[in-house]
Design a protein around this motif. Sequence first.
Motif, PDB file in Angstrom:
ATOM      1  N   SER A   1       0.844  -1.197   0.000  1.00 45.63           N
ATOM      2  CA  SER A   1       0.000   0.000   0.000  1.00 45.63           C
ATOM      3  C   SER A   1       0.874   1.240   0.000  1.00 45.63           C
ATOM      4  CB  SER A   1      -0.906   0.020   1.231  1.00 45.63           C
ATOM      5  OG  SER A   1      -1.761  -1.101   1.276  1.00 45.63           O
ATOM      6  N   CYS A   2       0.344   2.304  -0.561  1.00 41.64           N
ATOM      7  CA  CYS A   2       1.027   3.594  -0.545  1.00 41.64           C
ATOM      8  C   CYS A   2      -0.007   4.661  -0.250  1.00 41.64           C
ATOM      9  CB  CYS A   2       1.712   3.855  -1.862  1.00 41.64           C
ATOM     10  SG  CYS A   2       2.373   5.533  -2.029  1.00 41.64           S
ATOM     11  N   ALA A   3       0.110   5.276   0.914  1.00 39.95           N
ATOM     12  CA  ALA A   3      -0.807   6.326   1.322  1.00 39.95           C
ATOM     13  C   ALA A   3      -0.217   7.688   0.977  1.00 39.95           C
ATOM     14  CB  ALA A   3      -1.085   6.233   2.810  1.00 39.95           C
ATOM     15  N   ALA A   4      -0.968   8.486   0.256  1.00 46.77           N
ATOM     16  CA  ALA A   4      -0.499   9.802  -0.185  1.00 46.77           C
ATOM     17  C   ALA A   4      -1.183  10.915   0.597  1.00 46.77           C
ATOM     18  CB  ALA A   4      -0.763   9.978  -1.671  1.00 46.77           C
ATOM     19  N   SER A   5      -0.445  11.962   0.848  1.00 45.89           N
ATOM     20  CA  SER A   5      -1.005  13.139   1.492  1.00 45.89           C
ATOM     21  C   SER A   5      -0.303  14.378   0.965  1.00 45.89           C
ATOM     22  CB  SER A   5      -0.865  13.047   3.014  1.00 45.89           C
ATOM     23  OG  SER A   5       0.496  12.973   3.385  1.00 45.89           O
ATOM     24  N   GLY A   6      -0.967  15.519   1.091  1.00 42.21           N
ATOM     25  CA  GLY A   6      -0.359  16.770   0.666  1.00 42.21           C
ATOM     26  C   GLY A   6      -0.473  17.045  -0.824  1.00 42.21           C
ATOM     27  N   LEU A   7      -1.243  16.245  -1.540  1.00 41.62           N
ATOM     28  CA  LEU A   7      -1.449  16.476  -2.974  1.00 41.62           C
ATOM     29  C   LEU A   7      -2.868  16.099  -3.347  1.00 41.62           C
ATOM     30  CD1 LEU A   7       0.291  13.614  -5.047  1.00 41.62           C
ATOM     31  CD2 LEU A   7      -0.533  13.390  -2.714  1.00 41.62           C
ATOM     32  N   THR A   8      -3.318  16.622  -4.480  1.00 37.20           N
ATOM     33  CA  THR A   8      -4.636  16.254  -4.979  1.00 37.20           C
ATOM     34  C   THR A   8      -4.492  14.914  -5.684  1.00 37.20           C
ATOM     35  OG1 THR A   8      -5.160  18.594  -5.244  1.00 37.20           O
ATOM     36  CG2 THR A   8      -6.605  17.009  -6.336  1.00 37.20           C
ATOM     37  N   PHE A   9      -4.756  13.869  -4.948  1.00 38.94           N
ATOM     38  CA  PHE A   9      -4.399  12.519  -5.360  1.00 38.94           C
ATOM     39  C   PHE A   9      -4.957  12.168  -6.738  1.00 38.94           C
ATOM     40  CE2 PHE A   9      -2.827   8.405  -4.534  1.00 38.94           C
ATOM     41  CZ  PHE A   9      -3.780   7.458  -4.885  1.00 38.94           C
ATOM     42  N   ARG A  10      -6.174  12.492  -7.008  1.00 40.92           N
ATOM     43  CA  ARG A  10      -6.810  12.047  -8.255  1.00 40.92           C
ATOM     44  C   ARG A  10      -6.177  12.697  -9.485  1.00 40.92           C
ATOM     45  NH1 ARG A  10     -10.117  15.829  -5.992  1.00 40.92           N
ATOM     46  NH2 ARG A  10     -10.789  17.551  -7.329  1.00 40.92           N
TER      47      ARG A  10
ATOM     48  N   ASN B   1      -6.957   7.986  -0.903  1.00 45.63           N
ATOM     49  CA  ASN B   1      -5.643   8.499  -1.334  1.00 45.63           C
ATOM     50  C   ASN B   1      -4.570   7.413  -1.250  1.00 45.63           C
ATOM     51  OD1 ASN B   1      -6.901  10.931  -1.657  1.00 45.63           O
ATOM     52  ND2 ASN B   1      -5.569  12.082  -0.280  1.00 45.63           N
ATOM     53  N   THR B   2      -4.926   6.240  -1.715  1.00 41.38           N
ATOM     54  CA  THR B   2      -4.033   5.096  -1.580  1.00 41.38           C
ATOM     55  C   THR B   2      -3.947   4.320  -2.891  1.00 41.38           C
ATOM     56  OG1 THR B   2      -4.565   4.886   0.779  1.00 41.38           O
ATOM     57  CG2 THR B   2      -3.581   2.978  -0.285  1.00 41.38           C
ATOM     58  N   VAL B   3      -2.742   3.889  -3.199  1.00 43.59           N
ATOM     59  CA  VAL B   3      -2.509   3.020  -4.348  1.00 43.59           C
ATOM     60  C   VAL B   3      -1.956   1.701  -3.830  1.00 43.59           C
ATOM     61  CG1 VAL B   3      -0.201   3.978  -4.775  1.00 43.59           C
ATOM     62  CG2 VAL B   3      -1.441   2.838  -6.628  1.00 43.59           C
TER      63      VAL B   3
ATOM     64  N   GLY C   1       9.867  10.980 -14.859  1.00 42.76           N
ATOM     65  CA  GLY C   1       8.552  11.588 -15.004  1.00 42.76           C
ATOM     66  C   GLY C   1       7.769  11.673 -13.711  1.00 42.76           C
ATOM     67  N   TYR C   2       8.331  11.145 -12.638  1.00 36.79           N
ATOM     68  CA  TYR C   2       7.644  11.148 -11.350  1.00 36.79           C
ATOM     69  C   TYR C   2       8.232  12.214 -10.451  1.00 36.79           C
ATOM     70  CZ  TYR C   2       5.285   6.962 -12.839  1.00 36.79           C
ATOM     71  OH  TYR C   2       4.496   6.075 -13.528  1.00 36.79           O
ATOM     72  N   LYS C   3       7.351  13.025  -9.917  1.00 34.71           N
ATOM     73  CA  LYS C   3       7.795  14.187  -9.135  1.00 34.71           C
ATOM     74  C   LYS C   3       7.999  13.843  -7.667  1.00 34.71           C
ATOM     75  CE  LYS C   3       6.511  19.007  -8.269  1.00 34.71           C
ATOM     76  NZ  LYS C   3       5.537  20.077  -8.572  1.00 34.71           N
ATOM     77  N   TYR C   4       7.170  12.970  -7.151  1.00 35.29           N
ATOM     78  CA  TYR C   4       7.227  12.653  -5.726  1.00 35.29           C
ATOM     79  C   TYR C   4       7.483  11.157  -5.542  1.00 35.29           C
ATOM     80  CZ  TYR C   4       4.864  17.171  -5.482  1.00 35.29           C
ATOM     81  OH  TYR C   4       4.530  18.490  -5.619  1.00 35.29           O
ATOM     82  N   TRP C   5       8.276  10.855  -4.517  1.00 32.32           N
ATOM     83  CA  TRP C   5       8.665   9.476  -4.240  1.00 32.32           C
ATOM     84  C   TRP C   5       8.507   9.185  -2.754  1.00 32.32           C
ATOM     85  CZ3 TRP C   5      10.459   5.945  -7.903  1.00 32.32           C
ATOM     86  CH2 TRP C   5      10.671   6.486  -9.178  1.00 32.32           C
ATOM     87  N   GLY C   6       8.141   7.937  -2.455  1.00 31.39           N
ATOM     88  CA  GLY C   6       8.141   7.486  -1.081  1.00 31.39           C
ATOM     89  C   GLY C   6       9.521   7.001  -0.670  1.00 31.39           C
ATOM     90  N   GLN C   7       9.631   6.586   0.573  1.00 23.42           N
ATOM     91  CA  GLN C   7      10.902   6.113   1.111  1.00 23.42           C
ATOM     92  C   GLN C   7      11.158   4.649   0.782  1.00 23.42           C
ATOM     93  OE1 GLN C   7      13.310   8.050   2.744  1.00 23.42           O
ATOM     94  NE2 GLN C   7      11.981   9.598   1.831  1.00 23.42           N
TER      95      GLN C   7
END
Length: 124
Positions: free
Chosen positions: A21-30, A77-79, A110-116
Motif C-alpha cells: 500500500s502507498c498512502a499519499a497526502s499533501g497532494l490532490t491525489f486524483r 488516497n491510496t494506491v 517523469g515522477y515528481k514525488y517518491w516514497g521512502q
Amino acid sequence: QVQLVESGGGLLQAGDSLRLSCAASGLTFRRFIMGWFRQAPGKEREFVAAINWSGDNILYGDFVKGRIAISRDNAKNTVYLQMSSLTSEDTAVYYCAASASLVPTRIGQGYKYWGQGTQVTVSS
C-alpha cells in the motif's frame, strides 16, 4: 508537504502473495498518475506498474507477466500493488511515486514525488 508512505513489505516465502500500500497526502491525489518501482541490490531501479486516476489506463513492466496488479482508491488516497507467486527475483525495495503526466509512464524521471520505499524479501 507531499508524503508518500509505503507499507506492507516484509519477509516472505517463494510462492507467497503480498499487497503493498502507498498512502499519499499533501497532494490532490486524483490528479496524479501513481506508479510503483523497485530496486534490487546492485541493480538499477525498475518500473513495475502505473495507473491513471480512474484506473482504466494501466501500464505494467515487461517482467510482470500477469503476477502483479496495481489499483487505487481515490477516496483513501491510496494506491496498491498486489503481487502473487513471488520468487527471490522479486526481492527489492519497492517505491511508490506520483507523476503529473497525463498518462501512465514507465520513465522514473517523469515522477515528481517518491516514497521512502518498503523492503520485500522473498526467501526460496
